[in-house]
Design a protein around this motif. Sequence first.
Motif, mmCIF file in Angstrom:
data_model
loop_
_atom_site.group_PDB
_atom_site.id
_atom_site.type_symbol
_atom_site.label_atom_id
_atom_site.label_comp_id
_atom_site.label_asym_id
_atom_site.label_seq_id
_atom_site.Cartn_x
_atom_site.Cartn_y
_atom_site.Cartn_z
ATOM 1 N N PRO A 155 -36.052 -92.682 12.198
ATOM 2 C CA PRO A 155 -37.087 -93.419 12.927
ATOM 3 C C PRO A 155 -37.406 -92.767 14.272
ATOM 4 C CG PRO A 155 -35.356 -94.896 12.156
ATOM 5 C CD PRO A 155 -34.854 -93.501 11.966
ATOM 6 N N ARG A 194 -36.696 -104.045 17.552
ATOM 7 C CA ARG A 194 -37.621 -103.003 17.103
ATOM 8 C C ARG A 194 -36.852 -101.833 16.470
ATOM 9 N NH1 ARG A 194 -41.425 -102.182 22.410
ATOM 10 N NH2 ARG A 194 -41.733 -104.389 22.887
ATOM 11 N N ALA A 197 -35.772 -102.867 13.072
ATOM 12 C CA ALA A 197 -36.931 -102.902 12.167
ATOM 13 C C ALA A 197 -37.323 -101.492 11.736
ATOM 14 C CB ALA A 197 -38.105 -103.599 12.839
ATOM 15 N N LYS A 198 -37.258 -100.549 12.663
ATOM 16 C CA LYS A 198 -37.620 -99.169 12.325
ATOM 17 C C LYS A 198 -36.630 -98.567 11.329
ATOM 18 C CE LYS A 198 -40.242 -98.021 16.508
ATOM 19 N NZ LYS A 198 -40.364 -97.139 17.698
ATOM 20 N N TYR A 199 -35.352 -98.866 11.501
ATOM 21 C CA TYR A 199 -34.364 -98.367 10.546
ATOM 22 C C TYR A 199 -34.539 -99.051 9.189
ATOM 23 C CZ TYR A 199 -31.690 -95.253 13.536
ATOM 24 O OH TYR A 199 -31.307 -94.191 14.320
ATOM 25 N N GLN A 200 -34.883 -100.329 9.207
ATOM 26 C CA GLN A 200 -35.152 -101.043 7.956
ATOM 27 C C GLN A 200 -36.316 -100.379 7.212
ATOM 28 O OE1 GLN A 200 -33.482 -103.938 6.850
ATOM 29 N NE2 GLN A 200 -34.633 -103.774 4.937
ATOM 30 N N GLN A 201 -37.379 -100.070 7.933
ATOM 31 C CA GLN A 201 -38.548 -99.438 7.327
ATOM 32 C C GLN A 201 -38.225 -98.030 6.808
ATOM 33 O OE1 GLN A 201 -41.426 -99.573 10.487
ATOM 34 N NE2 GLN A 201 -41.639 -101.811 10.397
ATOM 35 N N ALA A 202 -37.247 -97.389 7.420
ATOM 36 C CA ALA A 202 -36.851 -96.047 6.997
ATOM 37 C C ALA A 202 -35.876 -96.073 5.818
ATOM 38 C CB ALA A 202 -36.217 -95.301 8.167
ATOM 39 N N GLY A 203 -35.565 -97.273 5.340
ATOM 40 C CA GLY A 203 -34.654 -97.385 4.213
ATOM 41 C C GLY A 203 -33.191 -97.299 4.587
ATOM 42 N N PRO A 205 -31.005 -99.890 6.342
ATOM 43 C CA PRO A 205 -30.800 -101.204 6.962
ATOM 44 C C PRO A 205 -29.702 -101.172 8.018
ATOM 45 C CG PRO A 205 -31.013 -101.420 4.590
ATOM 46 C CD PRO A 205 -30.927 -99.942 4.880
#
Length: 224
Positions: A155, A194, A197-203, A205
């Motif tokens: 991220p 935030r 959330a960015k790490y979550q979006q990057a797959g 968690p």
Amino acid sequence: MARVITVAVVDDDRMLLDGLRAWLGGVPELRLVATAATVGELLGPADGHLPYGAGVPGYAPADIVLLDLVLRDGSAPTDNIRRLLRTGSRVLMISTVPDRSRIIEAIRAGADGYLTKDHDLPTLVAAIKDLATGRGAHSPELAFACAHDSSPARPRLSPRERQILLDYASGMTLKSAARRAGITVHTAKDYLDRVKAKYQQAGRPTYTKLDLARRVREDHLDGG
């Protein structure tokens, strides 16, 4: 008396293995316990029933394994790293070429550091000792690769997000991290949310402080 760090080496360059035997033999804090041309030769078959012990006779997992990034048996570096990690060893990648994409791939797979083979003995010994104490092994090659990593799995954090992440993951309370940054606790929590959330979006968690500390190590955000 200081604990002796056990070391194994997986590399198919016989001259390098002979050189490392001579090098490490002169370092009293280290003990070279095994060398092998492949991970299979070191550990035995890639079989869930034989995690180790069927390879090099009498081998028990070393504290640190020096692993050549690309072996002539065609094995995948990520598979080799994961097999070694499952035995409880920490893995220091070594290579002749500072290949940025392969460095990142190795770190993503769980390798704890990366050195090119042109480093001197004191640098190698320092890296091994760092790994044995739970730190990562930093090098210019690794720092460069991480600084230029643009893969979707890493991220993009703003300077303030990174600051809050580093302070909080290092053990500070959120209140202390906020005070150090000169912002309110509520704002610091927003930055941390935030980051998650960015790490979550990057797959990747990330929920707990331990998860955050792991991401800092994996992405070498602390300057490594």
